[in-house]
Motif scaffolding. Structure first.
Motif: not given
Length: 373
Positions: A69-92
């Motif tokens: 919701s925060a980012l809307g539609t102005d984002r990279p295309k959906n690869a939709d090839n069965g893979s998955m990408d996750i951003l892992l963060m450690g906050s300080d």
């Protein structure tokens, strides 16, 4: 960015991917990729045993951020090839009990950032660490406290989190990589320590002394079982190994992640329901996820998709960078090599060795300091 060429942007509207429950992967429930997956598996066992209160308690612990919701539609295309990408963060963040680590200089920042790419079939994974001191082109972001922060051409990567929290961090990574993130997972200092302690510590072997007063770490060469405080010191130290840069610290973080996965494979939590609940309770209180993972059921589906991946199935690299000629304390992306890394993930292929060979992270000398015991 370093003048090697241009990266593929891959930007554009795309439909929201489904959650990580794309394909059911069979295998032992003890084999998981992250401590978050342990919490999900634990929740399932407890609810299956009829402990309805525990299930709802764990569900209520989870905190979700509506990234889509925060980012809307102005984002990279959906690869939709069965893979998955996750951003892992450690906050300080130094708020609350994290305050003993010092002043945060104006708010929480991203202390650790890794893009986790899970391949189609969920049998292999690639991890790309992004140095927090990387100078990037940051997109326009909504500020956490309201308003908008304009785009900036020379911004430090970890400032994105300080300015706009998880949504701005995801937006910055997507602009940098041209890859749409399916999910977001974040752990803070205090939660990280508690998770390690609940696991009973993590065994590692150090090949050299690691001493750093600022991270409260003093380890001699040999085998150690790190408690939460020591583990936090290890993944935060940047002065006790290598050239004191963030690049050596990243190698320690990657080595520790593999040791943590190895430990998770060998701890029989299912023999102790109270210990299992303690870990699940701690983990669900600790993590912040995107809204599509902010329930026990959804987190369980995500965890099941990672069960077939162990330390030997992971390729961990640092995003190709070089030291910034304008500031030796900062690094800048190597565009050509970076394009090879991100293109490999987009096409669900292994990252070629040529993509990282010769980059500053490849030359860091901390990779053999720590290994799994």
């Amino acid at each position: 960015m370093a003048d090697e060429g241009t990266t593929a942007s891959g930007s554009g509207p795309g439909r929201i991917r489904p959650t990580g429950r794309r394909r059911k992967v069979h295998g032992t429930r003890r084999k998981v990729l992250t401590v978050v997956a342990w919490s999900a598996a634990g929740a399932a066992v407890l609810s299956g045993a009829g402990l309805g209160y525990a299930y709802f308690q764990l569900n209520g612990n989870l905190k979700g951020v509506d990234i889509n919701s925060a980012l809307g539609t102005d984002r990279p295309k959906n690869a939709d090839n069965g893979s998955m990408d996750i951003l892992l963060m450690g906050s300080d963040s130094r708020q609350g009990t994290n305050g003993k680590y010092g002043d945060d200089g104006g708010g929480a920042r991203a202390d650790t950032a890794m893009v986790l790419h899970v391949s189609k079939g969920h049998k292999k994974a690639s991890v790309v660490s992004i140095p927090r001191d990387t100078i990037v082109s940051r997109p326009e972001c909504r500020k956490t406290g309201g308003g908008t922060s304009p785009a900036a051409e020379r911004a430090m990567f970890n400032e994105s989190y300080q300015i706009g929290g998880p949504a701005c961090s995801v937006k910055t990574v997507e602009k940098l990589s041209g890859i749409r993130m399916d999910h977001y997972l974040e752990v803070d200092f205090t939660g990280f320590k508690k998770l390690i302690d609940k696991l009973g510590g993590v065994p590692v072997t150090t090949g050299k002394p690691i001493q750093d007063k600022s991270s409260r770490l003093d380890l001699q060469p040999g085998r150690h079982t790190l408690d939460g405080e020591q583990a936090l010191g290890l993944v935060r130290t940047r002065h006790a190994v290598g050239d004191g840069s963030d690049l050596g610290r990243i190698q320690l973080q990657q080595a520790f992640v593999k040791a943590l996965i190895h430990q998770a494979e060998n701890v029989d939590l299912f023999g102790s329901p109270s210990k299992l609940y303690g870990l699940a309770d701690t983990a669900t209180r600790t993590v912040t996820t995107d809204s599509s993972l902010a329930s026990v059921d959804d987190l369980l589906g995500f965890a099941k998709g990672l069960q077939g991946i162990g330390p030997k199935d992971m390729n961990m690299v640092t995003m190709p960078v070089t030291y910034d000629p304008a500031d030796p304390n900062r690094v800048i992306p190597l565009e050509k090599k970076g394009a090879q890394v991100w293109e490999a993930l987009r096409k669900d292929r292994p990252i070629p060795e040529s993509a990282t060979k010769g980059a500053a992270g490849d030359k860091a000398d901390a990779s053999k300091v720590v290994k799994s015991s």
